[in-house]
Design an enzyme around this catalytic site. Structure first.
Site, short mmCIF file in Angstrom:
data_model
loop_
_atom_site.label_atom_id
_atom_site.label_comp_id
_atom_site.label_asym_id
_atom_site.label_seq_id
_atom_site.Cartn_x
_atom_site.Cartn_y
_atom_site.Cartn_z
N GLN A 17 24.89 0.03 31.81
CA GLN A 17 23.92 0.25 30.74
C GLN A 17 24.53 1.14 29.65
O GLN A 17 25.17 2.14 29.96
CB GLN A 17 22.66 0.93 31.30
CG GLN A 17 21.85 0.03 32.23
CD GLN A 17 21.12 -1.09 31.49
OE1 GLN A 17 21.17 -1.20 30.27
NE2 GLN A 17 20.45 -1.93 32.25
N CYS B 74 25.79 -3.95 8.66
CA CYS B 74 26.29 -4.26 10.00
C CYS B 74 25.13 -4.83 10.82
O CYS B 74 23.97 -4.71 10.45
CB CYS B 74 26.87 -3.01 10.67
SG CYS B 74 25.75 -2.13 11.75
N GLU C 174 26.00 -10.33 42.47
CA GLU C 174 26.54 -10.25 41.11
C GLU C 174 27.66 -11.27 40.96
O GLU C 174 28.41 -11.50 41.91
CB GLU C 174 27.03 -8.81 40.88
CG GLU C 174 28.05 -8.60 39.78
CD GLU C 174 27.51 -8.87 38.38
OE1 GLU C 174 26.37 -8.48 38.08
OE2 GLU C 174 28.25 -9.49 37.60
N CYS D 52 16.15 -7.29 29.52
CA CYS D 52 16.58 -6.84 28.20
C CYS D 52 16.09 -7.81 27.12
O CYS D 52 16.45 -7.68 25.97
CB CYS D 52 18.10 -6.71 28.15
SG CYS D 52 18.94 -8.22 28.62
N CYS E 223 22.36 5.96 6.90
CA CYS E 223 23.62 5.27 7.24
C CYS E 223 23.99 4.28 6.15
O CYS E 223 23.19 3.46 5.73
CB CYS E 223 23.48 4.54 8.57
SG CYS E 223 24.96 3.60 8.97
N ASP F 213 17.58 -8.25 37.53
CA ASP F 213 17.96 -7.65 36.25
C ASP F 213 18.91 -8.60 35.53
O ASP F 213 20.09 -8.30 35.35
CB ASP F 213 18.62 -6.28 36.52
CG ASP F 213 18.98 -5.54 35.23
OD1 ASP F 213 18.60 -6.01 34.14
OD2 ASP F 213 19.65 -4.49 35.33
N TYR G 291 21.61 -9.66 40.33
CA TYR G 291 22.27 -9.31 39.06
C TYR G 291 22.56 -7.81 39.07
O TYR G 291 22.14 -7.07 38.18
CB TYR G 291 21.39 -9.66 37.85
CG TYR G 291 20.91 -11.09 37.80
CD1 TYR G 291 21.67 -12.07 37.17
CD2 TYR G 291 19.69 -11.45 38.37
CE1 TYR G 291 21.21 -13.38 37.12
CE2 TYR G 291 19.23 -12.76 38.32
CZ TYR G 291 19.99 -13.72 37.69
OH TYR G 291 19.54 -15.01 37.62
N1 SAH Z 1 21.68 -4.28 37.31
C1 SAH Z 1 22.90 -3.92 36.64
C2 SAH Z 1 23.46 -5.03 35.73
C3 SAH Z 1 22.49 -5.71 34.82
S1 SAH Z 1 23.20 -6.72 33.56
C4 SAH Z 1 22.73 -2.62 35.88
O1 SAH Z 1 21.62 -2.14 35.70
O2 SAH Z 1 23.74 -2.06 35.46
C5 SAH Z 1 23.17 -8.31 34.23
C6 SAH Z 1 24.28 -8.58 35.23
O3 SAH Z 1 24.13 -9.93 35.68
C7 SAH Z 1 25.68 -8.46 34.69
O4 SAH Z 1 26.42 -7.61 35.54
C8 SAH Z 1 26.23 -9.90 34.74
O5 SAH Z 1 27.61 -9.95 35.05
C9 SAH Z 1 25.43 -10.48 35.87
N2 SAH Z 1 25.26 -11.94 35.86
C10 SAH Z 1 25.24 -12.78 34.79
N3 SAH Z 1 24.98 -14.04 35.17
C11 SAH Z 1 24.84 -14.01 36.53
C12 SAH Z 1 24.55 -15.01 37.51
N4 SAH Z 1 24.36 -16.28 37.17
N5 SAH Z 1 24.47 -14.62 38.79
C13 SAH Z 1 24.64 -13.32 39.15
N6 SAH Z 1 24.90 -12.34 38.26
C14 SAH Z 1 25.02 -12.68 36.97
#
Ligand code: SAH
Length: 451
Positions: free
Chosen positions: A279, A77, A328, A404, A71, A376, A307
């Protein structure tokens, strides 16, 4: 050692950001683009008291992990850091990084389960947020900077994205579209945000703008339609007038088609609006969720999914679980989660919009006792208050932690440990090949099960 000195070193380690590390005169020297096992000639660029940054001048003897980089934007980048080593070597390295950080920060010396490698290392992403440069070029930011590197043809993105970028660049030029200037906080077009629902092929195009209207939008839509045909499901603007480096504002407006696209994940139809998290590597998200389910053992259990984004983890387990409660903070994501439950005929799921720590406090008053809590969180991890509510009030049998960021996972594992929940097992899952990122899923259990 002083600036501009040249010397030869062995590369013996790599940083979390993918830079090679060697030692010279007892000092750590960070050298980008090198691999563990290389012997290299280096020029010192910046010399600090205990470490230095060097530039690779010549590879004297290459590491056996080395492969040819394919690349042009590599190391320009801010995306890939491992295009110069084999994918097997990258996976080993990521697995080891997660282990080291859990040991060092988490205080637990436990080997991980073998990393689950990505099925594909090309075109695996389903989302891109391209900044637009002053010259109307669409690219990516350079490392630690807001300088834009043209890289329309990124090999981590689906092929259609580079064609959409080309069409967008033409439209910008032909219609003299005003481009946002970050330093002066003026101009219109900030980012181009693309999403592809891999299973249905539906495409969402969102222009992030510092304003209320996108001029000549009809011309853009026509070009996008002739490129994408039926697959173009949604064209939107996202309004972000803030002087901030946060990409998205909180308001979207549909210019063409639907406000959503729909993908399929773990057999669940998932509706997504631009503001809902999803994701970026769909195929590997399925592997991640399978592992999470193996740890959560959802069968006939009450699950709390904190989350939860568009509800995906919980909904993927709803078929066998007794009940699901998702929490969420983004309202649009909760609306998607509720719709996704209905649209998949799922009746045992409930969703709450709010901050996880606050919502958990409210749930405490309902005296819920989930069998499994799934968290999460974003990179910053959980709050100590949330962890205390989980361990002291909910007291589930198990906590599944999807992360993550290994460093905040490790920090939180330590706090869970202080609250009686020990790490039982964890598995790194590679959702982000060629970049420095890695996902990890862990299971923690109560050491002192309640009588
Ligand atoms: N479990 C989901 C999203 C994970 S990403 C999946 O696998 O797709 C983390 C998520 O936490 C995001 O959607 C973000 O908007 C949310 N988030 C961020 N801060 C938060 C908080 N203080 N309370 C609740 N959710 C939150």
């Amino acid at each position: 050692m002083k600036k501009n000195d040249e010397f030869i070193i062995d590369i013996t380690d790599v940083t979390n950001e993918g830079s090679g590390v060697g030692k010279y005169e007892g000092m750590a020297v960070f050298v980008p683009l090198t691999a563990v096992g290389d012997t290299v000639k280096v020029k010192a660029l910046k010399v600090k008291k205990t470490y230095a940054f060097g530039k690779l001048i010549e590879i004297i003897s290459p590491s056996i992990d080395r492969i040819e980089n394919d690349c042009e934007a590599f190391n320009k980048c801010g995306g890939c850091v491992y295009r110069h080593i084999s994918y097997e070597a990258e996976c080993k390295l990521k697995e080891n990084k997660v282990y080291e950080v859990i040991k060092r920060i988490g205080g637990v010396d436990m080997k991980p389960q073998p990393i689950i490698p990505s099925i594909s290392i090309y075109g695996y992403r389903n989302k891109a947020q391209y900044p637009v440069s002053g010259e109307g070029k669409v690219g990516f930011y350079a490392f630690h900077s807001h300088r834009i590197i043209p890289c329309a043809d990124c090999s981590l993105q689906p092929r259609i994205f580079s064609k959409i970028v080309a069409v967008t660049e033409d439209w910008i030029k032909e219609n003299n579209i005003s481009i946002y200037e970050e330093e002066k906080h003026r101009g219109l077009l900030r980012h181009i945000y693309l999403r592809l629902a891999e299973v249905t092929n539906e495409i969402m195009f969102t222009a992030v703008i510092n304003g209320d209207k996108l001029p000549f939008a009809d011309r853009l839509i026509e070009s996008l339609k002739s490129l994408c045909g039926e697959n173009l499901k949604s064209v939107q603007i996202n309004i972000n007038k803030k002087d901030t480096n946060v990409i998205l504002g909180d308001k979207c407006e549909v210019l063409y088609g639907e406000p959503y696209i729909t993908d399929v994940l773990c057999g669940i139809k998932v509706r997504l609006s631009p503001l809902s998290f999803y994701q970026v590597n769909r195929t590997m998200a399925e592997k991640l969720y399978e592992k999470a389910a193996e740890y959560a053992k959802p069968e006939s259990r009450n699950i709390l999914d904190l989350y939860c984004g568009a509800g995906t983890i919980g909904l993927s387990m709803a078929g066998s679980a007794k009940s699901i409660i998702g929490v969420e903070i983004i309202p649009e994501a909760i609306a998607d989660a509720e719709f996704n439950a209905r649209n998949n005929g799922i009746k045992n799921a409930e969703f709450i919009c709010g901050d996880a720590t606050t919502a958990a406090n409210d749930l405490k008053k309902r005296k819920i006792h989930p069998d499994t809590v799934i968290v999460d969180p974003p990179r910053k991890g959980c709050t100590p208050e949330l962890i205390a509510t989980i361990t002291n009030d909910f007291s589930p049998e198990g906590v599944v932690y999807v992360s993550c960021d290994p460093a905040t996972l490790a920090r939180d594992i330590k706090i869970f440990g202080e609250n009686g929940y020990s790490l039982i097992e964890y598995t790194p899952v590679d959702l982000f090949p060629r970049t420095s990122h890695v996902e990890t899923v862990a299971i923690l259990k109560n050491e002192l099960p309640m009588a």
